[in-house]
Design an enzyme around this catalytic site. Structure first.
Site, PDB file in Angstrom:
ATOM      1  N   GLY A  15     -11.206  -9.055 -14.410  1.00  0.00           N
ATOM      2  CA  GLY A  15      -9.524  -9.022 -14.929  1.00  0.00           C
ATOM      3  C   GLY A  15     -10.237  -7.592 -16.228  1.00  0.00           C
ATOM      4  O   GLY A  15      -9.246  -7.485 -16.894  1.00  0.00           O
ATOM      5  N   ASN A  17      -8.648  -4.081 -15.577  1.00  0.00           N
ATOM      6  CA  ASN A  17      -7.232  -3.822 -15.067  1.00  0.00           C
ATOM      7  C   ASN A  17      -6.489  -4.393 -16.305  1.00  0.00           C
ATOM      8  O   ASN A  17      -5.843  -3.515 -16.772  1.00  0.00           O
ATOM      9  CB  ASN A  17      -6.524  -3.870 -13.784  1.00  0.00           C
ATOM     10  CG  ASN A  17      -7.255  -2.351 -12.944  1.00  0.00           C
ATOM     11  OD1 ASN A  17      -7.324  -1.124 -12.827  1.00  0.00           O
ATOM     12  ND2 ASN A  17      -8.338  -2.651 -12.366  1.00  0.00           N
ATOM     13  N   MET A  92      -7.034 -12.540  -5.782  1.00  0.00           N
ATOM     14  CA  MET A  92      -8.045 -12.036  -4.733  1.00  0.00           C
ATOM     15  C   MET A  92      -6.819 -13.285  -3.323  1.00  0.00           C
ATOM     16  O   MET A  92      -7.654 -14.190  -2.768  1.00  0.00           O
ATOM     17  CB  MET A  92      -9.639 -12.692  -3.939  1.00  0.00           C
ATOM     18  CG  MET A  92      -9.751 -11.996  -5.154  1.00  0.00           C
ATOM     19  SD  MET A  92      -9.965  -9.978  -3.798  1.00  0.00           S
ATOM     20  CE  MET A  92     -11.059 -10.191  -2.492  1.00  0.00           C
ATOM     21  N   ARG A  93      -5.849 -13.363  -3.133  1.00  0.00           N
ATOM     22  CA  ARG A  93      -4.882 -14.381  -2.566  1.00  0.00           C
ATOM     23  C   ARG A  93      -4.069 -13.773  -1.232  1.00  0.00           C
ATOM     24  O   ARG A  93      -3.477 -12.709  -2.467  1.00  0.00           O
ATOM     25  CB  ARG A  93      -4.249 -15.475  -3.271  1.00  0.00           C
ATOM     26  CG  ARG A  93      -4.854 -16.398  -3.579  1.00  0.00           C
ATOM     27  CD  ARG A  93      -4.248 -17.936  -3.509  1.00  0.00           C
ATOM     28  NE  ARG A  93      -3.231 -18.436  -3.292  1.00  0.00           N
ATOM     29  CZ  ARG A  93      -3.287 -18.982  -1.778  1.00  0.00           C
ATOM     30  NH1 ARG A  93      -4.398 -20.023  -2.569  1.00  0.00           N
ATOM     31  NH2 ARG A  93      -2.901 -19.452  -1.088  1.00  0.00           N
ATOM     32  N   ILE A  94      -3.546 -13.855  -0.423  1.00  0.00           N
ATOM     33  CA  ILE A  94      -2.340 -12.577   0.107  1.00  0.00           C
ATOM     34  C   ILE A  94      -1.757 -13.558   0.299  1.00  0.00           C
ATOM     35  O   ILE A  94      -1.120 -14.268   0.169  1.00  0.00           O
ATOM     36  CB  ILE A  94      -2.897 -12.975   2.170  1.00  0.00           C
ATOM     37  CG1 ILE A  94      -4.169 -12.091   2.004  1.00  0.00           C
ATOM     38  CG2 ILE A  94      -1.427 -12.294   2.888  1.00  0.00           C
ATOM     39  CD1 ILE A  94      -5.195 -12.294   3.642  1.00  0.00           C
ATOM     40  N   LEU A  95      -0.125 -12.559  -0.352  1.00  0.00           N
ATOM     41  CA  LEU A  95       0.806 -13.622  -0.628  1.00  0.00           C
ATOM     42  C   LEU A  95       1.791 -13.407   0.717  1.00  0.00           C
ATOM     43  O   LEU A  95       1.330 -12.749   1.372  1.00  0.00           O
ATOM     44  CB  LEU A  95       1.476 -12.510  -1.458  1.00  0.00           C
ATOM     45  CG  LEU A  95       0.627 -12.576  -2.919  1.00  0.00           C
ATOM     46  CD1 LEU A  95       1.673 -11.258  -3.831  1.00  0.00           C
ATOM     47  CD2 LEU A  95       1.115 -14.119  -3.920  1.00  0.00           C
ATOM     48  N   ASN A 109       0.415  -3.513  -6.687  1.00  0.00           N
ATOM     49  CA  ASN A 109      -1.137  -4.252  -6.882  1.00  0.00           C
ATOM     50  C   ASN A 109      -2.127  -2.564  -6.782  1.00  0.00           C
ATOM     51  O   ASN A 109      -1.699  -1.626  -6.861  1.00  0.00           O
ATOM     52  CB  ASN A 109      -1.113  -4.068  -5.729  1.00  0.00           C
ATOM     53  CG  ASN A 109      -2.329  -4.554  -4.792  1.00  0.00           C
ATOM     54  OD1 ASN A 109      -3.036  -5.130  -5.949  1.00  0.00           O
ATOM     55  ND2 ASN A 109      -3.124  -4.468  -3.518  1.00  0.00           N
ATOM     56  N   HIS A 111      -5.715  -0.829  -5.147  1.00  0.00           N
ATOM     57  CA  HIS A 111      -6.224  -1.051  -4.780  1.00  0.00           C
ATOM     58  C   HIS A 111      -7.712   0.320  -4.334  1.00  0.00           C
ATOM     59  O   HIS A 111      -7.204   1.433  -4.634  1.00  0.00           O
ATOM     60  CB  HIS A 111      -5.502  -1.194  -2.877  1.00  0.00           C
ATOM     61  CG  HIS A 111      -6.291  -1.086  -1.882  1.00  0.00           C
ATOM     62  ND1 HIS A 111      -7.497  -2.631  -1.229  1.00  0.00           N
ATOM     63  CD2 HIS A 111      -6.886  -0.259  -0.806  1.00  0.00           C
ATOM     64  CE1 HIS A 111      -7.844  -2.374  -0.124  1.00  0.00           C
ATOM     65  NE2 HIS A 111      -7.660  -0.553   0.123  1.00  0.00           N
ATOM     66  N   SER A 138      -5.620   3.096  -5.800  1.00  0.00           N
ATOM     67  CA  SER A 138      -4.236   3.531  -5.430  1.00  0.00           C
ATOM     68  C   SER A 138      -3.209   2.835  -5.654  1.00  0.00           C
ATOM     69  O   SER A 138      -3.934   1.364  -5.737  1.00  0.00           O
ATOM     70  CB  SER A 138      -3.746   3.623  -3.479  1.00  0.00           C
ATOM     71  OG  SER A 138      -4.559   4.731  -3.291  1.00  0.00           O
ATOM     72  N   GLU A 145       2.812  -6.260   4.277  1.00  0.00           N
ATOM     73  CA  GLU A 145       1.908  -5.767   4.924  1.00  0.00           C
ATOM     74  C   GLU A 145       0.646  -5.549   4.620  1.00  0.00           C
ATOM     75  O   GLU A 145       0.867  -5.881   3.226  1.00  0.00           O
ATOM     76  CB  GLU A 145       1.334  -4.749   6.230  1.00  0.00           C
ATOM     77  CG  GLU A 145       0.584  -4.992   7.034  1.00  0.00           C
ATOM     78  CD  GLU A 145       0.603  -3.178   7.590  1.00  0.00           C
ATOM     79  OE1 GLU A 145      -0.537  -2.800   7.703  1.00  0.00           O
ATOM     80  OE2 GLU A 145       2.257  -2.522   8.042  1.00  0.00           O
ATOM     81  N   LEU A 146      -0.275  -6.513   4.621  1.00  0.00           N
ATOM     82  CA  LEU A 146      -1.246  -6.505   3.512  1.00  0.00           C
ATOM     83  C   LEU A 146      -1.888  -4.623   3.068  1.00  0.00           C
ATOM     84  O   LEU A 146      -1.925  -4.343   3.719  1.00  0.00           O
ATOM     85  CB  LEU A 146      -2.896  -7.268   4.145  1.00  0.00           C
ATOM     86  CG  LEU A 146      -4.360  -7.090   3.045  1.00  0.00           C
ATOM     87  CD1 LEU A 146      -4.318  -7.588   1.792  1.00  0.00           C
ATOM     88  CD2 LEU A 146      -5.702  -7.780   3.936  1.00  0.00           C
ATOM     89  N   ASP A 147      -1.982  -4.437   1.615  1.00  0.00           N
ATOM     90  CA  ASP A 147      -2.604  -2.899   1.211  1.00  0.00           C
ATOM     91  C   ASP A 147      -1.862  -2.432   1.849  1.00  0.00           C
ATOM     92  O   ASP A 147      -2.026  -1.350   1.752  1.00  0.00           O
ATOM     93  CB  ASP A 147      -4.372  -3.107   1.357  1.00  0.00           C
ATOM     94  CG  ASP A 147      -4.742  -4.071   0.724  1.00  0.00           C
ATOM     95  OD1 ASP A 147      -4.499  -4.489  -0.019  1.00  0.00           O
ATOM     96  OD2 ASP A 147      -5.914  -4.134   1.786  1.00  0.00           O
TER      97      ASP A 147
HETATM   98  C1  GRF Z   1      -9.858  -4.046  -8.421  1.00  0.00           C
HETATM   99  O1  GRF Z   1     -10.874  -3.381  -7.551  1.00  0.00           O
HETATM  100  C2  GRF Z   1      -8.730  -3.773  -7.538  1.00  0.00           C
HETATM  101  O2  GRF Z   1      -8.711  -2.346  -7.104  1.00  0.00           O
HETATM  102  C3  GRF Z   1      -9.086  -4.598  -6.844  1.00  0.00           C
HETATM  103  O3  GRF Z   1      -9.721  -6.213  -7.639  1.00  0.00           O
HETATM  104  C4  GRF Z   1     -10.790  -5.341  -8.192  1.00  0.00           C
HETATM  105  C5  GRF Z   1     -10.172  -5.430  -9.850  1.00  0.00           C
HETATM  106  O4  GRF Z   1     -10.868  -5.848 -11.119  1.00  0.00           O
HETATM  107  N1  GRF Z   1      -7.679  -4.583  -5.955  1.00  0.00           N
HETATM  108  P1  GRF Z   1     -10.743  -6.184 -11.882  1.00  0.00           P
HETATM  109  O5  GRF Z   1     -10.751  -7.485 -12.223  1.00  0.00           O
HETATM  110  O6  GRF Z   1      -9.594  -5.736 -12.627  1.00  0.00           O
HETATM  111  O7  GRF Z   1     -12.038  -5.584 -12.782  1.00  0.00           O
END
Ligand code: GRF
Length: 211
Positions: A15, A17, A92-95, A109, A111, A138, A145-147
């Site tokens: 967490g 971010n 960490m789930r595909i929607l 999102n 990435h 990004s 589609e994923l990412d």
């Molecule tokens: C980040 O690297 C983000 O780009 C990816 O998952 C990670 C999440 O990190 N989608 P955090 O939980 O925000 O520290």
């Protein structure tokens, strides 16, 4: 979008971010009403960060349910909290396509790569293995589609000789913490939006920040 859209950050882990976004809100740099943090993992450290920041939390654990039924629960939760903007930050789930369609233009999102390069996992190691000179992160709208999905903002840095994937990941994280709040603020101000699956962006704004 409302003046201060009610927003949810979806996480699965650390967490950091989420923390950067919450800090930008607290600093008055990001006009979000950060109303909710949702995790699919009860042990996600981001849940503690949210609680410290006084943000409501929900944990929705996947039972034996399939993707669609999980996503229906998730959507119900977001609707109960009147969420207008959904911010994926290490979720960490595909929607499912129907979830993504429902929130199209209100679902973003981050990435850890310079999309469209290195979709999927282990991006830092893959960058090192390929011998790339630059790497980055990004922020993008989410399409089924994923990412995939139009990129709102990227940041890049030079890959150092002999650095480990872990060191690189740490430096990329620092970039993420700069660009995610910024890109979200552009959405709030209407400088960026999604129209028919295409990005509409104020041409005065940068596409890439180079560090
Ligand atoms: C980040 O690297 C983000 O780009 C990816 O998952 C990670 C999440 O990190 N989608 P955090 O939980 O925000 O520290």
């Amino acid at each position: 979008m409302a003046n201060k859209p009610r927003s949810a950050v979806l996480i699965s882990g650390n967490g950091s971010n989420l923390q950067a976004i919450a800090q930008a809100v607290a600093d008055g740099k990001l006009d979000l009403d950060l109303s909710l943090v949702v995790s699919n993992r009860p042990q996600a450290y981001g849940l503690q960060r949210a609680q410290h920041a006084g943000i409501a939390t929900e944990c929705i654990i996947a039972q034996a349910d399939d993707r669609d039924s999980y996503d229906r629960k998730l959507m119900q939760c977001l609707q109960t909290h009147n969420i207008e903007l959904v911010v994926l930050a290490g979720f960490m789930r595909i929607l499912s396509d129907s979830f993504v369609q429902h929130y199209m233009g209100k679902l973003v999102n981050i990435h850890p790569s310079l999309l469209p390069k290195y979709k999927g996992l282990n991006t830092h190691q893959r960058v090192l293995d390929a011998g790339d000179k630059r790497h980055g992160a990004s922020v993008h709208y989410v399409l089924p589609e994923l990412d995939a999905g139009p990129v709102i903002l990227q940041a890049s840095l030079e890959v150092n000789a002999h650095e480990s994937a872990q060191q690189l990941a740490q430096r990329i994280h620092a970039l993420e913490h700069k660009i995610y709040p910024l890109a979200l603020q552009w959405i709030v101000t209407g400088d960026v939006s999604l129209n028919d699956g295409k990005l509409v962006k104020n041409p005065q704004l940068p596409d890439l920040l180079q560090f």
